[in-house]
Scaffold this motif. Structure first.
Motif, PDB file in Angstrom:
ATOM      1  N   VAL A   1      83.264  39.945 -78.649  1.00  0.00           N
ATOM      2  CA  VAL A   1      83.586  38.820 -79.652  1.00  0.00           C
ATOM      3  C   VAL A   1      82.954  37.747 -79.495  1.00  0.00           C
ATOM      4  O   VAL A   1      82.253  37.079 -80.687  1.00  0.00           O
ATOM      5  N   LEU A   2      82.312  37.210 -78.244  1.00  0.00           N
ATOM      6  CA  LEU A   2      81.562  35.997 -77.965  1.00  0.00           C
ATOM      7  C   LEU A   2      80.280  36.329 -78.299  1.00  0.00           C
ATOM      8  O   LEU A   2      79.587  35.354 -79.265  1.00  0.00           O
ATOM      9  N   HIS A   3      79.768  37.568 -78.265  1.00  0.00           N
ATOM     10  CA  HIS A   3      78.347  37.871 -78.713  1.00  0.00           C
ATOM     11  C   HIS A   3      78.092  37.673 -80.022  1.00  0.00           C
ATOM     12  O   HIS A   3      77.318  37.148 -80.550  1.00  0.00           O
ATOM     13  N   VAL A   4      79.015  38.169 -80.973  1.00  0.00           N
ATOM     14  CA  VAL A   4      78.811  38.228 -82.380  1.00  0.00           C
ATOM     15  C   VAL A   4      78.959  36.854 -82.868  1.00  0.00           C
ATOM     16  O   VAL A   4      78.384  36.464 -83.826  1.00  0.00           O
ATOM     17  N   GLN A   5      79.799  36.053 -82.052  1.00  0.00           N
ATOM     18  CA  GLN A   5      79.673  34.659 -82.733  1.00  0.00           C
ATOM     19  C   GLN A   5      78.759  33.869 -82.359  1.00  0.00           C
ATOM     20  O   GLN A   5      77.962  33.058 -83.308  1.00  0.00           O
ATOM     21  N   LEU A   6      77.887  33.975 -81.200  1.00  0.00           N
ATOM     22  CA  LEU A   6      76.558  33.349 -80.698  1.00  0.00           C
ATOM     23  C   LEU A   6      75.585  33.885 -81.887  1.00  0.00           C
ATOM     24  O   LEU A   6      74.876  33.054 -82.043  1.00  0.00           O
ATOM     25  N   VAL A   7      75.626  35.101 -82.052  1.00  0.00           N
ATOM     26  CA  VAL A   7      74.385  35.611 -83.018  1.00  0.00           C
ATOM     27  C   VAL A   7      74.729  34.942 -84.357  1.00  0.00           C
ATOM     28  O   VAL A   7      73.794  34.889 -85.140  1.00  0.00           O
ATOM     29  N   SER A   8      75.851  35.047 -84.898  1.00  0.00           N
ATOM     30  CA  SER A   8      76.315  34.240 -86.124  1.00  0.00           C
ATOM     31  C   SER A   8      75.691  33.093 -86.254  1.00  0.00           C
ATOM     32  O   SER A   8      75.028  32.332 -87.105  1.00  0.00           O
ATOM     33  N   LYS A   9      75.947  31.987 -85.060  1.00  0.00           N
ATOM     34  CA  LYS A   9      75.582  30.883 -84.911  1.00  0.00           C
ATOM     35  C   LYS A   9      74.174  30.457 -85.055  1.00  0.00           C
ATOM     36  O   LYS A   9      73.507  29.532 -85.837  1.00  0.00           O
TER      37      LYS A   9
END
Length: 376
Positions: free
Chosen positions: A72-80
């Motif tokens: 979940v954190l990985h996809v948030q980082l990628v989105s940012k």
């Protein structure tokens, strides 16, 4: 680096909201104040599959440490990261966000190791390999909402399918003019031949593919340092000289390089020097982290559990055992069209792929469950 207010040569290449193509027309979208791709992002964010990101392995399975990166954190980082690149290049940030939020939804329990275990089972069942990017599309298009899917735009689904961040690209040019028939052919081609190269149809999809790599390469390194399987001094000196030796410097220098070198010919690209440094760091991570025997000690047991659960649920389905979790937690109230259009092995694949790590282990006999270890 280009200034945020300076016109970018990529702006003319940006995907307009009016280009969003869906399988089914939706009258409500004509009066919705959100853009079409913002609607996609919202639908993904509120999907059941997105909720399950919270307990999905990124790299390190069965290791107790509250500060390790989960999916979940990985996809948030990628989105940012993706939206930052898109903003400076003048691209469609809503489309980048939608692709980023959905790109790893198809990952099974236990990360890429689980993907490999499930793939060998799927092959043996005659339904092709298991590829998490194809499965992400499967969940969002054909499993969510009890089999009706979210009716996402082709541009979002294509970006998710073509996001493969494990491929080393120095530059990407969008492969335009796809339609849903091409999309379906690409899904089947990928499942049958995983090595087949797929290219996103939009520059936003190309940005997201680069952002995926930028998002995990330094973060995985920091997690490995945190649990003590590598040290900062182990990092390849040639890569460190170009990219730095912390996740922060690596992300900043990679993003800056993409912004500086993209767009002259409609491409998203790294410079050759930075691309080479990134490749060195990827090769280091592969050997020192992803294939490190210290974090693989339980995986033979996990592989056996994948086979055990797949066989169990195939038997439950064949015997219509309605007390099975396959029925009570997955097929209950599922749209009849889903059941009619999926073979038994595909149904079991979808059920297991959607599990969190914890739920997967709860389905296994207690005496066969591996014990997590504390590191760092």
């Amino acid at each position: 680096m280009p200034h945020s207010q300076s016109p970018s040569p990529m702006q003319a290449q940006a995907t307009p909201d009016t280009a969003a193509l869906r399988r089914l027309s939706e009258d409500r979208l004509k009066t919705d104040y959100r853009s079409a791709f913002s609607v996609d992002a919202d639908r993904i964010l509120h999907s059941l599959a997105y909720t399950r990101y919270i307990d999905k392995t990124q790299v390190f399975s069965l290791i107790h440490n509250d500060h390790l990166t989960h999916r979940v954190l990985h996809v948030q980082l990628v989105s940012k990261i993706g939206r930052t690149i898109g903003r400076f290049l003048g691209l469609n940030e809503d489309l980048i966000e939608a692709i980023a939020l959905g790109h790893d939804i198809g990952h099974p329990p236990f990360g890429h190791d689980g993907e490999g275990f499930l793939s060998e089972i799927c092959l043996s069942c005659g339904i092709g390999t298991f590829q998490h990017n194809a499965q992400s599309v499967q969940f969002l298009d054909k499993v969510e909402r009890k089999g009706r899917g979210w009716n996402l735009s082709l541009q979002t689904l294509d970006g998710i399918l073509c996001h493969d961040g494990e491929i080393h690209d120095i530059e990407l040019f969008p492969m335009k003019n796809k339609d849903f028939s091409v999309h379906e052919r690409e899904i089947q081609a990928l499942i049958q031949t995983p090595e087949i190269p797929l290219t996103p149809m939009t520059p936003e999809g190309c940005v997201m593919r680069m952002a995926d790599t930028i998002g995990y390469i330094g973060r995985d390194m920091e997690d490995a340092i945190r649990i003590g399987i590598i040290t900062r001094e182990d990092l390849p000196a040639e890569a460190v000289k170009v990219l730095g030796h912390t996740n922060g410097s690596i992300v900043y220098r990679l993003v800056t390089d993409v912004l500086t070198h993209s767009g002259q010919r409609g491409e998203i690209r790294f410079s050759s020097g930075v691309s080479h440094a990134l490749l060195l760091l990827r090769e280091f991570n592969l050997k020192a982290i992803y294939h490190n025997p210290i974090i693989k000690k339980h995986l033979s047991g996990v592989r056996n559990l994948f086979h055990l659960l797949f066989e169990r649920f195939m038997t439950d389905l064949a015997h219509k055992k309605d007390s099975s979790p396959l029925f009570t937690h997955f097929l209950a109230h599922m749209d009849e069209g889903y059941v009619k259009t999926h073979r038994d092995a595909e149904i079991v694949r979808d059920f297991i792929a959607g599990m969190t790590d914890r739920y997967f282990l709860e389905q296994c006999p207690p005496d066969k469950r591996p014990t997590a270890i504390r590191m760092g």
